[in-house]
Scaffold this motif. Sequence first.
Motif, PDB file in Angstrom:
ATOM      1  N   ALA A  62      37.712  35.627  42.491  1.00 37.43           N
ATOM      2  CA  ALA A  62      37.443  36.924  41.867  1.00 37.43           C
ATOM      3  C   ALA A  62      36.329  37.663  42.595  1.00 37.43           C
ATOM      4  CB  ALA A  62      37.073  36.727  40.394  1.00 37.43           C
ATOM      5  N   LEU A  78      37.545  39.474  45.618  1.00 35.00           N
ATOM      6  CA  LEU A  78      38.158  40.777  45.352  1.00 35.00           C
ATOM      7  C   LEU A  78      37.100  41.859  45.241  1.00 35.00           C
ATOM      8  CD1 LEU A  78      40.834  39.789  42.659  1.00 35.00           C
ATOM      9  CD2 LEU A  78      41.083  39.893  45.143  1.00 35.00           C
ATOM     10  N   VAL A 109      47.033  39.456  38.865  1.00 35.09           N
ATOM     11  CA  VAL A 109      45.572  39.561  38.772  1.00 35.09           C
ATOM     12  C   VAL A 109      44.997  39.958  40.124  1.00 35.09           C
ATOM     13  CG1 VAL A 109      43.422  38.294  38.385  1.00 35.09           C
ATOM     14  CG2 VAL A 109      45.347  37.961  36.840  1.00 35.09           C
ATOM     15  N   GLY A 120      43.411  43.500  40.585  1.00 36.30           N
ATOM     16  CA  GLY A 120      41.982  43.392  40.839  1.00 36.30           C
ATOM     17  C   GLY A 120      41.565  44.024  42.150  1.00 36.30           C
ATOM     18  N   THR A 160      41.879  47.879  41.931  1.00 40.30           N
ATOM     19  CA  THR A 160      40.807  48.455  41.116  1.00 40.30           C
ATOM     20  C   THR A 160      39.491  48.449  41.870  1.00 40.30           C
ATOM     21  OG1 THR A 160      41.885  47.757  39.066  1.00 40.30           O
ATOM     22  CG2 THR A 160      39.532  48.230  38.950  1.00 40.30           C
ATOM     23  N   CYS A 161      39.168  47.338  42.507  1.00 42.15           N
ATOM     24  CA  CYS A 161      37.906  47.243  43.239  1.00 42.15           C
ATOM     25  C   CYS A 161      37.875  48.210  44.420  1.00 42.15           C
ATOM     26  CB  CYS A 161      37.678  45.812  43.714  1.00 42.15           C
ATOM     27  SG  CYS A 161      37.278  44.655  42.383  1.00 42.15           S
ATOM     28  N   PRO A 166      34.892  44.980  35.031  1.00 43.08           N
ATOM     29  CA  PRO A 166      36.163  44.306  35.358  1.00 43.08           C
ATOM     30  C   PRO A 166      36.017  42.926  35.962  1.00 43.08           C
ATOM     31  CG  PRO A 166      35.693  46.043  36.954  1.00 43.08           C
ATOM     32  CD  PRO A 166      34.676  46.179  35.866  1.00 43.08           C
ATOM     33  N   LEU A 167      34.888  42.625  36.636  1.00 44.25           N
ATOM     34  CA  LEU A 167      34.780  41.340  37.320  1.00 44.25           C
ATOM     35  C   LEU A 167      34.880  40.174  36.349  1.00 44.25           C
ATOM     36  CD1 LEU A 167      34.388  39.710  39.875  1.00 44.25           C
ATOM     37  CD2 LEU A 167      31.910  39.939  39.596  1.00 44.25           C
ATOM     38  N   TRP A 194      36.633  39.940  33.722  1.00 44.94           N
ATOM     39  CA  TRP A 194      38.035  39.758  33.339  1.00 44.94           C
ATOM     40  C   TRP A 194      38.862  39.259  34.512  1.00 44.94           C
ATOM     41  CZ3 TRP A 194      38.794  39.752  28.326  1.00 44.94           C
ATOM     42  CH2 TRP A 194      37.854  40.422  27.524  1.00 44.94           C
ATOM     43  N   MET A 195      38.546  39.704  35.727  1.00 46.18           N
ATOM     44  CA  MET A 195      39.239  39.192  36.898  1.00 46.18           C
ATOM     45  C   MET A 195      38.961  37.703  37.077  1.00 46.18           C
ATOM     46  SD  MET A 195      38.311  42.549  39.152  1.00 46.18           S
ATOM     47  CE  MET A 195      38.062  41.632  40.647  1.00 46.18           C
ATOM     48  N   VAL A 215      42.693  41.120  30.029  1.00 46.51           N
ATOM     49  CA  VAL A 215      42.417  41.143  31.477  1.00 46.51           C
ATOM     50  C   VAL A 215      43.118  42.345  32.105  1.00 46.51           C
ATOM     51  CG1 VAL A 215      42.794  39.954  33.665  1.00 46.51           C
ATOM     52  CG2 VAL A 215      42.044  38.651  31.659  1.00 46.51           C
ATOM     53  N   THR A 223      41.028  45.895  33.251  1.00 41.33           N
ATOM     54  CA  THR A 223      41.092  46.174  34.686  1.00 41.33           C
ATOM     55  C   THR A 223      41.833  47.479  34.958  1.00 41.33           C
ATOM     56  OG1 THR A 223      41.188  43.770  35.030  1.00 41.33           O
ATOM     57  CG2 THR A 223      41.593  45.165  36.929  1.00 41.33           C
TER      58      THR A 223
END
Length: 287
Positions: free
Chosen positions: A88, A91, A169, A173, A176-177, A230-231, A233-234, A261, A265
């Motif tokens: 995670a 990401l 995921v 992820g 989103t990042c 979000p991290l 949840w990732m 999650v 995200t």
Amino acid sequence: MSNLAGTRAEALAARRRGGPRTLRLGASRIGYEVRTYFRQGDSVFFTFLFPLVMLTIFSVAFSEGTFGTPGGKDEISAAAFYRPGMLAAGLLLSGLQNMSIDIATEKGDGTLKRLAGSPLPVLSYFIGKIGQVFVTGAMQAALLLLVAGVVFRVELPIDAASWVTFAWVFVLGVTTCAVLGIALSGLPRSGKSATAVIIPITLVLQFISGVYLGFSMLPEWLQNVASVFPLKWMAQGMRSVFLPDSFAALEKTGEWELGLVAIVTLTWLVLGLIATRLTFRWIRKDS
């Protein structure tokens, strides 16, 4: 009237021709961005290799111990315990940290200003950047899984459902990042200050999101703060893939909550897209 209709038809045809051209330019930019990325030693270490280095440190430091649930049903090695969090974190580093610092630097050294005067569409630029994040993020995850398996003897899941969860995921992820990284690139006042501004943000997020410390070890108020971002949840999604089901008891609600999650995200992805649309410029307004 006929002239107006002809003008509209010509504009529509130009847009249709521009679509494939934009995609071709974007695809070529991916290769350029990947090559540029691996030529920068600091970026390679602090974004590509950093999760692997941290996994190695934790695995060696706690090699004599095991991690388990309160009931002692399952016990796993340190490498197995830290592997999901490092995936995670990868990401976050490949997407948010690398993207925001890279774009801020390009603003500062005039690269974006030069691109603004070129025929390169903005969309092609974004395709190149986000494509680079996907390529390097996938390579990073593969390397981390390989080292964890070969060096530390951590087994991989064998059921298809786990790999499906890992796939969505990862894709959600990293997207989103990457988008949040574009939005955050406007925060540093110059390219020189980008590293000093962005890295502390990503470090704090990693420490409070269950990457380096077990999430259940954190105070409840800090867990609530981390749950906004979000991290957390990732990392939870990755833990659901690679840890035994009994380890869900260590989560705040005692469940993996894969629905949340996805929702959290996705919410940050939408917020990142809105922020990018409102704030991104080829050149700074004050330049």
